[in-house]
Scaffold this active site. Sequence first.
Site, PDB file in Angstrom:
ATOM      1  N   GLY A  69       0.816  -1.221   0.000  1.00 44.10           N
ATOM      2  CA  GLY A  69       0.000   0.000   0.000  1.00 44.10           C
ATOM      3  C   GLY A  69       0.839   1.257   0.000  1.00 44.10           C
ATOM      4  N   GLY A 115       2.545   3.614   1.540  1.00 47.24           N
ATOM      5  CA  GLY A 115       3.095   3.784   2.884  1.00 47.24           C
ATOM      6  C   GLY A 115       3.640   5.180   3.121  1.00 47.24           C
ATOM      7  CE  LYS A 124       8.815   7.680  -3.305  1.00 53.08           C
ATOM      8  NZ  LYS A 124       9.371   7.022  -4.496  1.00 53.08           N
ATOM      9  CG  ASP A 134      10.262   7.871   8.191  1.00 53.37           C
ATOM     10  OD1 ASP A 134       9.938   7.449   7.060  1.00 53.37           O
ATOM     11  OD2 ASP A 134      11.364   8.401   8.420  1.00 53.37           O
ATOM     12  N   GLY A 135       7.026   7.133   6.751  1.00 52.42           N
ATOM     13  CA  GLY A 135       6.203   7.858   5.765  1.00 52.42           C
ATOM     14  C   GLY A 135       6.910   9.042   5.133  1.00 52.42           C
ATOM     15  NE  ARG A 163       1.744   2.252  -6.715  1.00 52.94           N
ATOM     16  CZ  ARG A 163       2.965   2.722  -6.515  1.00 52.94           C
ATOM     17  NH1 ARG A 163       3.979   1.879  -6.485  1.00 52.94           N
ATOM     18  NH2 ARG A 163       3.177   3.998  -6.324  1.00 52.94           N
ATOM     19  CG  ASP A 166       5.547  -3.359  -4.771  1.00 52.22           C
ATOM     20  OD1 ASP A 166       6.088  -4.445  -5.053  1.00 52.22           O
ATOM     21  OD2 ASP A 166       6.141  -2.449  -4.161  1.00 52.22           O
ATOM     22  CG  ASN A 167       8.016  -0.546  -7.064  1.00 55.97           C
ATOM     23  OD1 ASN A 167       7.196   0.068  -6.403  1.00 55.97           O
ATOM     24  ND2 ASN A 167       9.172  -0.954  -6.581  1.00 55.97           N
ATOM     25  CG  ASP A 192       7.111   3.417  -6.632  1.00 54.85           C
ATOM     26  OD1 ASP A 192       6.411   4.453  -6.667  1.00 54.85           O
ATOM     27  OD2 ASP A 192       7.021   2.564  -5.733  1.00 54.85           O
TER      28      ASP A 192
HETATM   29  P1  AMP Z   1       9.311   0.831  -2.459  1.00 53.00           P
HETATM   30  O1  AMP Z   1      10.403  -0.139  -2.208  1.00 53.00           O
HETATM   31  O2  AMP Z   1       9.705   2.269  -2.301  1.00 53.00           O
HETATM   32  O3  AMP Z   1       8.564   0.573  -3.718  1.00 53.00           O
HETATM   33  O4  AMP Z   1       8.270   0.612  -1.270  1.00 53.00           O
HETATM   34  C1  AMP Z   1       7.693  -0.622  -0.930  1.00 53.00           C
HETATM   35  C2  AMP Z   1       6.633  -0.390   0.107  1.00 53.00           C
HETATM   36  O5  AMP Z   1       7.205   0.207   1.268  1.00 53.00           O
HETATM   37  C3  AMP Z   1       5.502   0.526  -0.315  1.00 53.00           C
HETATM   38  O6  AMP Z   1       4.337   0.060   0.318  1.00 53.00           O
HETATM   39  C4  AMP Z   1       5.950   1.844   0.236  1.00 53.00           C
HETATM   40  O7  AMP Z   1       4.897   2.747   0.393  1.00 53.00           O
HETATM   41  C5  AMP Z   1       6.556   1.432   1.554  1.00 53.00           C
HETATM   42  N1  AMP Z   1       7.557   2.381   2.041  1.00 53.00           N
HETATM   43  C6  AMP Z   1       8.792   2.609   1.542  1.00 53.00           C
HETATM   44  N2  AMP Z   1       9.440   3.557   2.238  1.00 53.00           N
HETATM   45  C7  AMP Z   1       8.585   3.955   3.215  1.00 53.00           C
HETATM   46  C8  AMP Z   1       8.664   4.909   4.282  1.00 53.00           C
HETATM   47  N3  AMP Z   1       9.734   5.656   4.490  1.00 53.00           N
HETATM   48  N4  AMP Z   1       7.586   5.038   5.080  1.00 53.00           N
HETATM   49  C9  AMP Z   1       6.490   4.287   4.898  1.00 53.00           C
HETATM   50  N5  AMP Z   1       6.362   3.372   3.934  1.00 53.00           N
HETATM   51  C10 AMP Z   1       7.388   3.197   3.101  1.00 53.00           C
HETATM   52 MG    MG Z   2       7.061   1.113  -4.564  1.00 50.80          MG
END
Ligand code: AMP
Ligand code: MG
Length: 544
Positions: free
Chosen positions: A128, A130, A151, A163-164, A228, A299-300, A309
Site C-alpha cells: 500500500g 506507505g 511522496k 516513517d512515511g 499498480r 507493486d512498482n 517509483d
Molecule cells: P518501495 O520499495 O519504495 O517501492 O516501497 C515498498 C513499500 O514500502 C511501499 O508500500 C511503500 O509505500 C513502503 N515504504 C517505503 N518507504 C517507506 C517509508 N519511508 N515510510 C512508509 N512506507 C514506506
Molecule cells: Mg514502490
Amino acid sequence: MSSGTRMRVASRGLCNGIRADKVHYHRSMPLQFDNRFLRALPGDPSDSRHSRQVHGAMWSHVAPTPVRSPRLIAHASDVAALLGLDAAEVQDESFVGALAGNALLPGMTAYATVYGGHQFGNWAGQLGDGRAILLGETVNDRGERFELQLKGAGPTPYSRRADGRAVLRSSIREFLCSEAMHHLGIPSTRALSLVLTGEQVERDMFYDGNADMEPGAIVCRVAPSFLRFGHFEIFASRGESELLRRLIDFTISSYFPQYTDLVDDERILAWFGEVCERTATLIAEWMRVGFVHGVMNTDNMSILGLTIDYGPYGWIDNFDPGWTPNTTDAQGRRYCFGRQPGVAQWNLARLADALATLDLPVDALERELNRYQRRYTLEITRVYANKFGLDQWRDQEGDIVDAAFQWMAASGVDMTTFFRALAQADSADDLAHTFYGEVRWHDAREAVTHWFIRYQRAVNAPGAPSKHARVARMSAANPVYVLRNYLAQEAIDLAHEGDYSRIAQLLDVLRQPYCVQPGREHFSGKRPDWALNKPGCSMLSCSS
Ligand code: AMP
Ligand code: MG
C-alpha cells in the site's frame, strides 16, 4: 492565486484530519477536482493513521502530517501548465503549503490506497501507499485528468513500521528522473514540485548500522493513475473477488474506455492484453536509453505502462547487461539491465494469476500474455533499427547488432556516447573516445574495427538511406543527455550545501535530451573516474 491575495494555510494543529473546509480562501482555486476513484470504489471506514491490514476497502482517508517549514526548491513548469497552473500559482505560499502536506485546497481529499506485491520473486502481502498520499484527481480546461500524489508526506495505515517520509537525495532523483524520462519520450509519472520540509529524517543509507539525519523532502507526483499490478493482486490474494471486479471495471471505464463495450471475460482479456503490450513498449524504451529501474517488484509496475517509483534506479554508463544499481539486488541481479524484459513478463504473469481468480479461462489469459513477447520483439527490433540506423542487419557473418552488443559488453564502452558517435563516425577510430580509457580501447580496437567495416557495408548497401537521413534517425533514438547517476549525485551534493541551482539546470538540460546544447558539455560526457565507486553514483540502496 495572485500574490497579495493569499489563501490561509491550515496550521500545524490541524494535523489529523485536515479538511478543505477548515481553510479559508480569498479567491477561487485554480485546480478543479473530480475524484472518481473515491466515488466509485469503497473506502476504509476508519480514518486512523495507525498501521494495519485494511480489508474490504481500496483506500483510507489519511491527512498528510504537516511539516515545520516548507520551501519549494524546484518545480516543473510544463507539468504545472498541464494542470493549468502558472509559475506564480505554484510558488504561492499557500499552494506550497498544500504541496508540503500542510493544507488541503478546496476539492482535495487526502487518501492512501491498498496494494500488495511480489517483491524479489516472493509474495509480500499488503504493502500500500506507505508514504504516498493522494490529493485527488484534477481536471484541466481540456478535460484531461491527473491525480496528484505527495511522496513523503507522513505515515499512512500502510506505512508498517516506517516513517512515511522521504529524504532530499531520493526526492531529487525522483523529481529529475520523472521529467527526464518524459522528455525522452518514455511513458512516466511526472513530477510537479520538490519541497524541502525543514525537518530531518533518519536513514541508514547502506543498512550497515550507520544511521544519519538527512533533510526531508516531498515530491508531488502527477499521473492519470498510480494504479499498480499489486492493486489487483492484493484482492485476488485475499479472495476479495467482488473488489477485484470493481477495480477492474473502474480501471477499464476510466483509462481503457475503448474496451467498455466488450462483455464479460472478453473485456477483461482485451484490457489485460493491452496492459501486456504497453508494458512491452515501456521496457523496450528503457532498453533503448539504458535505464535500469532497479526494483521491478509487481507493486512498482504501473497498470498504464508508465515508469513508476523511482528508487535505486540507474543509467548504464559502461555497457553491461548484468549491471544493477540496487545494492539489495547485487547478489541475485534479478533486476539488472539485461533481465528487465524477462522480469516484466514474469510480473505480467503474476497479474494474470490474479485475474485467473475470477475464473477467466487460463488458455485465453496465456494467449493475451503472449502478446507481451510478440510486442516486445517488434518494439526492440524498431529500437535497434533506430539506434543503429539499420533496417537489415544480417550479413554473411551473421547478426551485426548482436555482434555489436557482444563487443560492447566485453569492452564496457560508454553506451550513450557510443551511439551518438556511431552516427557520425567515418572510421572505428572515431569511436575511441567513447571507451573508458586507452587500455580498454586498445584491447577492443581490433574487434571494433572489424565490426565497423561490416556496419559500414550495411549502411552503405544499395537502397540504404542517405547518411543525412541515417544520422537524423539515429539522433532521434539516441539521447545526448541522460540522467547519469553521477549527474544526479552532483545535484544532490550541491543541494546538501544549500545550492539548488543545479536541479533547475539539469531539468532544463534534460528537457531536450536529443539536441546538442552548446556550453553544456559537462552533462554529456562519460562518467568521470571519481564517480566509479562513489555511493549514489555506482551503487544505491532502497533506503530513501
Ligand atoms: P518501495 O520499495 O519504495 O517501492 O516501497 C515498498 C513499500 O514500502 C511501499 O508500500 C511503500 O509505500 C513502503 N515504504 C517505503 N518507504 C517507506 C517509508 N519511508 N515510510 C512508509 N512506507 C514506506
Ligand atoms: Mg514502490
